[in-house]
Scaffold this motif. Structure first.
Motif, PDB file in Angstrom:
ATOM      1  N   GLY A  90     109.241 -12.250  58.643  1.00  0.00           N
ATOM      2  CA  GLY A  90     108.147 -11.621  57.880  1.00  0.00           C
ATOM      3  C   GLY A  90     107.939 -12.296  56.538  1.00  0.00           C
ATOM      4  O   GLY A  90     107.819 -13.528  56.463  1.00  0.00           O
ATOM      5  N   THR A  91     107.937 -11.510  55.478  1.00  0.00           N
ATOM      6  CA  THR A  91     107.654 -12.053  54.147  1.00  0.00           C
ATOM      7  C   THR A  91     108.935 -12.303  53.357  1.00  0.00           C
ATOM      8  O   THR A  91     108.882 -12.564  52.155  1.00  0.00           O
ATOM      9  CB  THR A  91     106.762 -11.073  53.353  1.00  0.00           C
ATOM     10  OG1 THR A  91     107.435  -9.800  53.282  1.00  0.00           O
ATOM     11  CG2 THR A  91     105.408 -10.883  54.015  1.00  0.00           C
ATOM     12  N   ALA A  92     110.089 -12.225  54.031  1.00  0.00           N
ATOM     13  CA  ALA A  92     111.374 -12.311  53.317  1.00  0.00           C
ATOM     14  C   ALA A  92     111.550 -13.627  52.565  1.00  0.00           C
ATOM     15  O   ALA A  92     112.282 -13.679  51.579  1.00  0.00           O
ATOM     16  CB  ALA A  92     112.531 -12.108  54.293  1.00  0.00           C
ATOM     17  N   LEU A 129     114.237 -22.371  58.508  1.00  0.00           N
ATOM     18  CA  LEU A 129     112.875 -22.058  58.062  1.00  0.00           C
ATOM     19  C   LEU A 129     112.743 -22.160  56.549  1.00  0.00           C
ATOM     20  O   LEU A 129     111.703 -22.589  56.038  1.00  0.00           O
ATOM     21  CB  LEU A 129     112.479 -20.657  58.535  1.00  0.00           C
ATOM     22  CG  LEU A 129     111.869 -20.641  59.926  1.00  0.00           C
ATOM     23  CD1 LEU A 129     111.587 -19.222  60.372  1.00  0.00           C
ATOM     24  CD2 LEU A 129     110.571 -21.446  59.982  1.00  0.00           C
ATOM     25  N   ALA A 130     113.785 -21.785  55.836  1.00  0.00           N
ATOM     26  CA  ALA A 130     113.737 -21.884  54.368  1.00  0.00           C
ATOM     27  C   ALA A 130     113.590 -23.345  53.939  1.00  0.00           C
ATOM     28  O   ALA A 130     112.823 -23.659  53.016  1.00  0.00           O
ATOM     29  CB  ALA A 130     114.998 -21.275  53.773  1.00  0.00           C
ATOM     30  N   GLY A 171     107.290 -27.831  52.008  1.00  0.00           N
ATOM     31  CA  GLY A 171     105.850 -27.688  51.787  1.00  0.00           C
ATOM     32  C   GLY A 171     105.097 -26.979  52.897  1.00  0.00           C
ATOM     33  O   GLY A 171     103.873 -26.893  52.859  1.00  0.00           O
ATOM     34  N   LEU A 172     105.825 -26.491  53.902  1.00  0.00           N
ATOM     35  CA  LEU A 172     105.151 -25.781  54.991  1.00  0.00           C
ATOM     36  C   LEU A 172     105.125 -24.280  54.641  1.00  0.00           C
ATOM     37  O   LEU A 172     106.171 -23.697  54.349  1.00  0.00           O
ATOM     38  CB  LEU A 172     105.891 -25.999  56.309  1.00  0.00           C
ATOM     39  CG  LEU A 172     106.201 -27.458  56.662  1.00  0.00           C
ATOM     40  CD1 LEU A 172     106.889 -27.556  58.011  1.00  0.00           C
ATOM     41  CD2 LEU A 172     104.927 -28.292  56.661  1.00  0.00           C
ATOM     42  N   THR A 173     103.952 -23.703  54.680  1.00  0.00           N
ATOM     43  CA  THR A 173     103.849 -22.303  54.260  1.00  0.00           C
ATOM     44  C   THR A 173     103.211 -21.407  55.319  1.00  0.00           C
ATOM     45  O   THR A 173     103.572 -20.240  55.429  1.00  0.00           O
ATOM     46  CB  THR A 173     103.012 -22.187  52.975  1.00  0.00           C
ATOM     47  OG1 THR A 173     101.763 -22.849  53.195  1.00  0.00           O
ATOM     48  CG2 THR A 173     103.735 -22.815  51.792  1.00  0.00           C
ATOM     49  N   THR A 174     102.282 -21.941  56.099  1.00  0.00           N
ATOM     50  CA  THR A 174     101.594 -21.078  57.045  1.00  0.00           C
ATOM     51  C   THR A 174     102.408 -20.934  58.333  1.00  0.00           C
ATOM     52  O   THR A 174     103.261 -21.777  58.647  1.00  0.00           O
ATOM     53  CB  THR A 174     100.208 -21.641  57.418  1.00  0.00           C
ATOM     54  OG1 THR A 174     100.400 -22.842  58.170  1.00  0.00           O
ATOM     55  CG2 THR A 174      99.378 -21.943  56.177  1.00  0.00           C
ATOM     56  N   ALA A 187     104.696 -24.963  64.283  1.00  0.00           N
ATOM     57  CA  ALA A 187     104.517 -26.307  64.844  1.00  0.00           C
ATOM     58  C   ALA A 187     105.731 -27.183  64.535  1.00  0.00           C
ATOM     59  O   ALA A 187     106.242 -27.896  65.418  1.00  0.00           O
ATOM     60  CB  ALA A 187     103.244 -26.942  64.278  1.00  0.00           C
ATOM     61  N   ALA A 188     106.209 -27.122  63.295  1.00  0.00           N
ATOM     62  CA  ALA A 188     107.361 -27.965  62.917  1.00  0.00           C
ATOM     63  C   ALA A 188     108.601 -27.580  63.722  1.00  0.00           C
ATOM     64  O   ALA A 188     109.321 -28.446  64.238  1.00  0.00           O
ATOM     65  CB  ALA A 188     107.635 -27.819  61.419  1.00  0.00           C
TER      66      ALA A 188
END
Lengths: 265, 233
Positions: free
Chosen positions: B120-122, B172-173, B179-182, B188-189
């Protein structure tokens, strides 16, 4: 290791079972194709009238136009020469947040929520209006570039011709769509109708998604097959005049610039 | 076609050109403006090119190192995982390259979506504390995250790595710090990073070797009474 319990089927000696029925004894010769799909999804056998209604829904959903966006995917990939990959690629687009199965599931969930809200409030149109006002996004609505959805018009005519008045969800949906149109100026589409019809046939919202995809199958198969047969070169690679580059202009990377700088020194 | 017979597509004007937003082959082959043959191939790794594809910009040195390291870290997942198991069965069935990769990609995408929903937004802001379900469950994962920290180097500050994250959350962090945010970029990455496992297990699978596949693992128990059905017609 845990065991998976399934009702969807097993292979027996010389026959298959599904939800307690024999495929060869109970289903073959007694079930239409869409009736079989409904049975495979829900475990419930439809009546002949219900199967006819699903047939009408499928025919009404049959968008034959190859240029409509998800369908065009079948043409673009079909241009590479094979119909089944083209069909599969096109139908993947039906698992979208905007069109197809997922939207049908959301629309069905919304109708179930509406039914609960309206029932709790005594069943009046006020409760429908309140529901419409309280939900920012209404699923199963939206008819791009047309005043109304001709597919739904055709489906309604087919229902009338068969003398079908629709079940509880279909009746509730009529009020929902009318009130949403009057207050939000949004028009219901065939996906909203698919959700209502499938709920009346005993589908859960999660079961509505694959049914909605199956109803669109003829559209995708037809386009994929013709695309593969033609394999049009113009879709294998669009000609230069059809492409407009809008990205960044040519530039050198920081490492290339650094290398050039260092070679000068 | 007469105007009266015009359908909704003919009734409107449409753009005649498809916009190319990333790749240009008019002046050499370029990705977001960088010459692939004369520049990127000489000075950058494939991981940098992937980050360029995802963000439109080349990474600086710390991000370049971290991204390459995190991709490798994420690359090995077991055939026990559905996202690898499914394409292996597809290869067993003789499915061709595109189909095997597509099945793997869809399953990896589903897996990534689930992970992103769980998080989520964590990770949206500077993280100093994580909810318990996102923290490392045991010492082995803690050690794995420490190895990731070591691999990405010290030049890139990934605050969430100090919050005792699970391995997946740590990966993920780092992707976010690159620079990946969406959700699309991150999914995709992660999917591309894991694709080597799809390829590795599938390429080693012999098409048609059905006898060698554990067909009844796990065991499926048929119960013809579920779900409740209406009577036969």
């Amino acid at each position: 290791m845990s065991v998976i319990r399934t009702g969807v089927g097993r292979a027996g000696p010389g026959d298959y079972e599904q939800f307690g029925l024999s495929v060869y004894k109970d289903l073959v010769g007694r079930t239409s194709y869409l009736g079989l799909i409904a049975f495979a999804l829900t475990g419930r056998r439809l009546t002949a009238t219900e199967e006819d209604m699903l047939d009408d829904l499928a025919a009404s959903s049959h968008v034959t136009e190859p240029r409509v966006w998800p369908i065009k995917i079948t043409w673009i990939t079909g241009a590479l020469g094979r119909s089944v990959p083209a069909y599969i690629c096109g139908t993947i687009a039906l698992d979208s947040d905007m069109v197809g199965g997922r939207v049908a599931e959301d629309a069905a969930k919304m109708l179930v929520d509406l039914d609960e809200a309206v029932t709790a409030a005594g069943g009046g149109d006020d409760a429908v209006a309140l529901f419409v006002n309280e939900h920012r996004h209404l699923y199963g609505f939206g008819v791009p570039f047309r005043a109304n959805d001709e597919r739904l018009v055709a489906f309604r005519v087919a229902l009338e011709q068969r003398g079908i008045v629709g079940g509880r969800f279909w009746q509730l949906a009529q009020r929902f769509w009318r009130i949403a149109r009057d207050s939000r100026r949004v028009e219901v589409n065939i996906i909203g109708a698919t959700a209502a019809i499938c709920l009346d046939l005993g589908f859960t919202p999660a079961q509505v998604a694959p049914m909605a995809v199956m109803l669109l199958t003829p559209t995708f198969l037809g386009n994929a097959t013709e695309a593969a047969a033609q394999s049009p070169d113009v879709l294998k690679r669009l000609p230069p005049e059809a492409i407009r580059y809008v990205g960044p202009p040519p530039r050198e990377s920081p490492r290339a610039l650094a290398a050039a700088q260092s070679s000068k020194q | 076609m007469s105007e009266a017979n015009a359908g909704p597509i003919e009734a409107r004007e449409w753009p005649l050109e498809l916009s190319a937003r990333a790749v240009s082959d008019a002046d050499g082959r370029r990705l977001f403006g960088y010459d692939v043959e004369r520049d990127l191939a000489h000075h950058y790794a494939f991981s940098d090119t992937l980050l360029l594809a995802l963000t439109g910009e080349l990474p600086d040195e710390p991000r370049s190192r971290a991204f390459a390291a995190v991709l490798t870290f994420a690359s090995a997942i077991s055939v026990a995982e559905a996202a690898i198991h499914a394409p292996v069965v597809a290869r067993l069935c003789g499915v061709r390259t595109g189909g095997v990769l597509a099945i793997g990609a869809i399953a990896l995408g589903e897996q990534a979506d689930t992970l992103l929903r769980t998080i989520g937004t964590a990770l949206d802001s500077d993280v100093t504390e994580l909810p318990s379900e996102l923290r490392a469950p045991d010492a082995a994962e803690r050690a794995s995250v420490e190895r990731l920290r070591s691999a990405i180097g010290t030049a890139l500050d990934v605050r969430a790595l100090t919050a005792d994250p699970s391995r997946d959350v740590a990966i993920l962090a780092v992707l976010r710090a690159c620079g990946l945010t969406t959700a699309f970029q991150l999914g995709a990455a992660l999917s591309v990073a894991r694709l080597p496992s799809v390829i590795a297990e599938s390429v080693s699978t012999k098409a048609g070797d059905f006898k060698g596949y554990p067909m009844d693992t796990p065991h499926f128990e048929y119960d013809g009474t579920m779900p409740a059905r209406s009577g036969a017609r």
